[in-house]
Design an enzyme around this catalytic site. Structure first.
Site, PDB file in Angstrom:
ATOM      1  N   SER A  15     -11.212  48.376  15.653  1.00  0.00           N
ATOM      2  CA  SER A  15     -10.407  47.156  15.565  1.00  0.00           C
ATOM      3  C   SER A  15     -11.083  46.056  16.378  1.00  0.00           C
ATOM      4  O   SER A  15     -12.041  46.290  17.103  1.00  0.00           O
ATOM      5  CB  SER A  15      -8.995  47.409  16.086  1.00  0.00           C
ATOM      6  OG  SER A  15      -9.020  47.568  17.486  1.00  0.00           O
ATOM      7  N   SER A  49      -8.259  57.039  18.967  1.00  0.00           N
ATOM      8  CA  SER A  49      -8.092  55.655  19.434  1.00  0.00           C
ATOM      9  C   SER A  49      -7.960  54.663  18.281  1.00  0.00           C
ATOM     10  O   SER A  49      -7.533  53.532  18.482  1.00  0.00           O
ATOM     11  CB  SER A  49      -9.257  55.258  20.337  1.00  0.00           C
ATOM     12  OG  SER A  49     -10.472  55.332  19.628  1.00  0.00           O
ATOM     13  N   THR A  56     -10.099  44.597  18.977  1.00  0.00           N
ATOM     14  CA  THR A  56      -9.927  44.740  20.424  1.00  0.00           C
ATOM     15  C   THR A  56     -10.761  45.880  21.003  1.00  0.00           C
ATOM     16  O   THR A  56     -10.802  46.060  22.205  1.00  0.00           O
ATOM     17  CB  THR A  56      -8.448  44.984  20.777  1.00  0.00           C
ATOM     18  OG1 THR A  56      -8.013  46.194  20.139  1.00  0.00           O
ATOM     19  CG2 THR A  56      -7.587  43.810  20.341  1.00  0.00           C
ATOM     20  N   GLU A  57     -11.424  46.663  20.147  1.00  0.00           N
ATOM     21  CA  GLU A  57     -12.201  47.810  20.612  1.00  0.00           C
ATOM     22  C   GLU A  57     -13.689  47.518  20.542  1.00  0.00           C
ATOM     23  O   GLU A  57     -14.140  46.715  19.742  1.00  0.00           O
ATOM     24  CB  GLU A  57     -11.886  49.047  19.768  1.00  0.00           C
ATOM     25  CG  GLU A  57     -10.469  49.535  19.893  1.00  0.00           C
ATOM     26  CD  GLU A  57     -10.190  50.685  18.957  1.00  0.00           C
ATOM     27  OE1 GLU A  57      -9.581  51.654  19.420  1.00  0.00           O
ATOM     28  OE2 GLU A  57     -10.568  50.610  17.782  1.00  0.00           O
ATOM     29  N   SER A  58     -14.421  48.226  21.381  1.00  0.00           N
ATOM     30  CA  SER A  58     -15.864  48.076  21.431  1.00  0.00           C
ATOM     31  C   SER A  58     -16.488  49.459  21.554  1.00  0.00           C
ATOM     32  O   SER A  58     -15.889  50.378  22.091  1.00  0.00           O
ATOM     33  CB  SER A  58     -16.245  47.221  22.639  1.00  0.00           C
ATOM     34  OG  SER A  58     -17.610  47.336  22.914  1.00  0.00           O
TER      35      SER A  58
END
Length: 119
Positions: free
Chosen positions: A48, A115, A50-52
């Site tokens: 997403s 996640s 917001t994820e890395s």
């Protein structure tokens, strides 16, 4: 596959089989970089916004990686011995795994990391 993955997890990380010191119930973080998905290990559902990929790895990711590794080996053996190709999905439950398997047919595997699931 849960029992097989748990066995492989304890083989690779034997420190998980001993009780934590001083009644500490938290798990230590996995050694970095513990998880390295590659093209050979199959696709991963996109992260997403917001994820890395630099986010901290947790034990759920390690477990999904071990499952993906085992499924890759099974699929390879089926193709070598029976000349059949097959798709596979790896996720925390059967429904998500079936959806993942259908996403990249034919002859690929897809992992859905914990996640990446919105509860």
């Amino acid at each position: 596959m849960s029992t097989l993955v748990k066995t492989k997890l304890l083989e690779r990380y034997p420190e998980l089989s001993t009780p934590p010191p001083h009644n500490d119930t938290s798990l230590p973080l996995p050694p970095a970089p513990a998880v390295m998905f590659s093209d050979e290990m199959g696709a991963i559902v996109p992260l997403s916004e917001t994820e890395s990929e630099e986010d901290a790895v947790d034990w759920d990711d390690v477990i999904m990686y071990l499952a993906a590794e085992m499924i890759r080996d099974i699929r390879r053996e089926v193709e070598e011995k029976l000349s059949y190709t097959c798709s596979a999905g790896i996720a925390r439950n059967k429904m998500l795994a079936k959806l993942a398997a259908g996403w990249k047919k034919p002859n690929q595997q897809v992992s859905i990391l914990t996640s990446q699931i919105n509860f």
